[in-house]
Design a protein around this motif. Sequence first.
Motif, mmCIF file in Angstrom:
data_model
loop_
_atom_site.group_PDB
_atom_site.id
_atom_site.type_symbol
_atom_site.label_atom_id
_atom_site.label_comp_id
_atom_site.label_asym_id
_atom_site.label_seq_id
_atom_site.Cartn_x
_atom_site.Cartn_y
_atom_site.Cartn_z
ATOM 1 N N ARG A 113 -4.060 -7.058 1.153
ATOM 2 C CA ARG A 113 -5.520 -7.021 1.035
ATOM 3 C C ARG A 113 -6.012 -7.970 -0.042
ATOM 4 O O ARG A 113 -7.026 -8.656 0.133
ATOM 5 N N VAL A 114 -5.300 -8.006 -1.171
ATOM 6 C CA VAL A 114 -5.702 -8.902 -2.258
ATOM 7 C C VAL A 114 -5.669 -10.349 -1.791
ATOM 8 O O VAL A 114 -6.522 -11.167 -2.144
ATOM 9 N N LEU A 115 -4.685 -10.681 -0.942
ATOM 10 C CA LEU A 115 -4.578 -12.041 -0.426
ATOM 11 C C LEU A 115 -5.470 -12.282 0.788
ATOM 12 O O LEU A 115 -5.523 -13.399 1.315
ATOM 13 N N GLY A 116 -6.161 -11.237 1.240
ATOM 14 C CA GLY A 116 -7.101 -11.402 2.341
ATOM 15 C C GLY A 116 -6.465 -11.486 3.710
ATOM 16 O O GLY A 116 -7.024 -12.114 4.615
ATOM 17 N N VAL A 117 -5.307 -10.848 3.895
ATOM 18 C CA VAL A 117 -4.635 -10.875 5.194
ATOM 19 C C VAL A 117 -4.192 -9.464 5.562
ATOM 20 O O VAL A 117 -4.242 -8.545 4.745
ATOM 21 N N SER A 118 -3.736 -9.314 6.799
ATOM 22 C CA SER A 118 -3.158 -8.047 7.246
ATOM 23 C C SER A 118 -2.044 -8.350 8.234
ATOM 24 O O SER A 118 -1.952 -9.461 8.768
ATOM 25 N N THR A 119 -1.204 -7.359 8.478
ATOM 26 C CA THR A 119 -0.100 -7.544 9.416
ATOM 27 C C THR A 119 -0.598 -7.911 10.806
ATOM 28 O O THR A 119 0.080 -8.627 11.550
ATOM 29 N N ALA A 120 -1.801 -7.453 11.141
ATOM 30 C CA ALA A 120 -2.355 -7.736 12.470
ATOM 31 C C ALA A 120 -2.787 -9.189 12.637
ATOM 32 O O ALA A 120 -3.073 -9.620 13.762
ATOM 33 N N ASP A 121 -2.839 -9.943 11.561
ATOM 34 C CA ASP A 121 -3.305 -11.338 11.656
ATOM 35 C C ASP A 121 -2.334 -12.231 12.426
ATOM 36 O O ASP A 121 -2.753 -13.243 12.994
ATOM 37 N N GLU A 122 -1.050 -11.884 12.405
ATOM 38 C CA GLU A 122 -0.044 -12.695 13.093
ATOM 39 C C GLU A 122 0.930 -11.780 13.825
ATOM 40 O O GLU A 122 1.365 -10.770 13.272
ATOM 41 N N ALA A 123 1.265 -12.146 15.035
ATOM 42 C CA ALA A 123 2.310 -11.421 15.742
ATOM 43 C C ALA A 123 3.646 -11.676 15.059
ATOM 44 O O ALA A 123 3.835 -12.705 14.399
ATOM 45 N N ALA A 124 4.547 -10.743 15.189
ATOM 46 C CA ALA A 124 5.865 -10.907 14.586
ATOM 47 C C ALA A 124 6.581 -12.088 15.226
ATOM 48 O O ALA A 124 6.617 -12.212 16.452
ATOM 49 N N LEU A 125 7.118 -12.966 14.396
ATOM 50 C CA LEU A 125 7.975 -14.023 14.919
ATOM 51 C C LEU A 125 9.191 -13.381 15.589
ATOM 52 O O LEU A 125 9.619 -12.294 15.175
ATOM 53 N N PRO A 126 9.758 -14.015 16.596
ATOM 54 C CA PRO A 126 10.952 -13.439 17.234
ATOM 55 C C PRO A 126 12.053 -13.127 16.223
ATOM 56 O O PRO A 126 12.753 -12.115 16.362
ATOM 57 N N GLU A 127 12.185 -13.958 15.208
ATOM 58 C CA GLU A 127 13.236 -13.754 14.197
ATOM 59 C C GLU A 127 12.940 -12.526 13.342
ATOM 60 O O GLU A 127 13.860 -11.790 12.950
ATOM 61 N N ALA A 128 11.658 -12.285 13.018
ATOM 62 C CA ALA A 128 11.297 -11.096 12.239
ATOM 63 C C ALA A 128 11.505 -9.833 13.070
ATOM 64 O O ALA A 128 12.005 -8.820 12.568
ATOM 65 N N ALA A 129 11.113 -9.887 14.336
ATOM 66 C CA ALA A 129 11.318 -8.738 15.224
ATOM 67 C C ALA A 129 12.801 -8.455 15.409
ATOM 68 O O ALA A 129 13.226 -7.287 15.447
#
Length: 402
Positions: A113-129
């Motif tokens: 939140r402090v950085l102005g982003v959320s997990t919903a802003d980007e889909a998980a990269l295949p490598e992260a998933a």
Amino acid sequence: MQAIAIKPQQATSLSAVSPIWSEWLCEQGLTRLIQHPLLVALERNEVSLTTLKTLLIQHSHYSRHFTRYLCALMGQLDHPEDVLALMENMREEMGVDGNDRITHAELYQRTLRVLGVSTADEAALPEAAAMAQTMFSHCQNSDALVGLAAMCLGAEAIVPIIYHPILQALRGKGYGEEATEFFSLHIEEDEDHALTMLAIMKRLTHGDEKRHALATQIGRELIECRIAMFDAIWRQSLTFAVAQAEQRDKGGRFSSADFWRVPSRLQVHLPDRLSHSQVMQVSQDNDATFSSQRKHKVHIVDLPSHTISMTVGRLDVTEATRLHRHNYETLIYVMQGEGYSRIGDRNVPWRAGDAFYVPVWAEHQHVNSGGGECVYLACENAPMLQNLGGIALREELGHTGV
């Protein structure tokens, strides 16, 4: 194989490791992680804010399931004392240690939140998933050693290596405790968690070389998953940097062919020069030319803004600007003196401390009617119109007479 243990203050140097994890983590895999270009750039605060945000979002796609990993692992343990030992980790994650602390998941979300982003802003990269799925699968394995090795060797034991560079980058970009507490807290606490898991792993291997080899293999697998995620983020960062460089080569201008370059978030680019020292004291060729054209002294503030301009205008006693108009807006703040401005069919009086507005294409002229020099600051959106295609216009309409 070298003995490994990570000291938080020196997390980016292999020479800082000590013989706590003897023969559990291999030097080669750890070196690849420590020397990963993404972590090195983070440590040096050489990554863009966009890349840092992407890393935090992608890590969130993995780390937000941490309590699920831990619960799955505890479900495979046979001895109650081992479950209780790991419950301490769970208590800290859930913020129920009696000190009214919020959960670690909430701390991480606060960072986002402090950085102005959320997990919903980007889909998980295949490598992260893939990393999240691999961790969860291992923690569900009926052989508790598999889950322990994944959690201990692939996560808890290497926390300082991952979090210290992130912490350095956040601090380097000026973020305070609200953004950094999650990472500093885990650097301090997770070594104890790793040692707790290591003690259980030693009992489960019983000196069996095959069991030991299984644990080390699982640790390497999780480290490789993490490296793969970092590789993907780093490639994305480099691709964006190349696109930015190509755009600079084109003079910073975009065309229809560049539509695909529209990013999902803003990126901070810090130019080499962020200040213009002693604007009124330093004479510049541009100032002289502009002043000559305008028939009064004007000092141009030379800063790399692409949307607004700033100038310092000066009028001697009884002096006035030429009557003129332009298709960009102007805000003027009077720093010294007094006078009035003809704006359209109105006369607007002003003195030091006042501010006034000049609308688009309104004829106007500024007049010093006081007993001393007048100095004013003018801010205009001319650069924005210039960069939109050279459509900034200014028309001189008359002389400087009053």
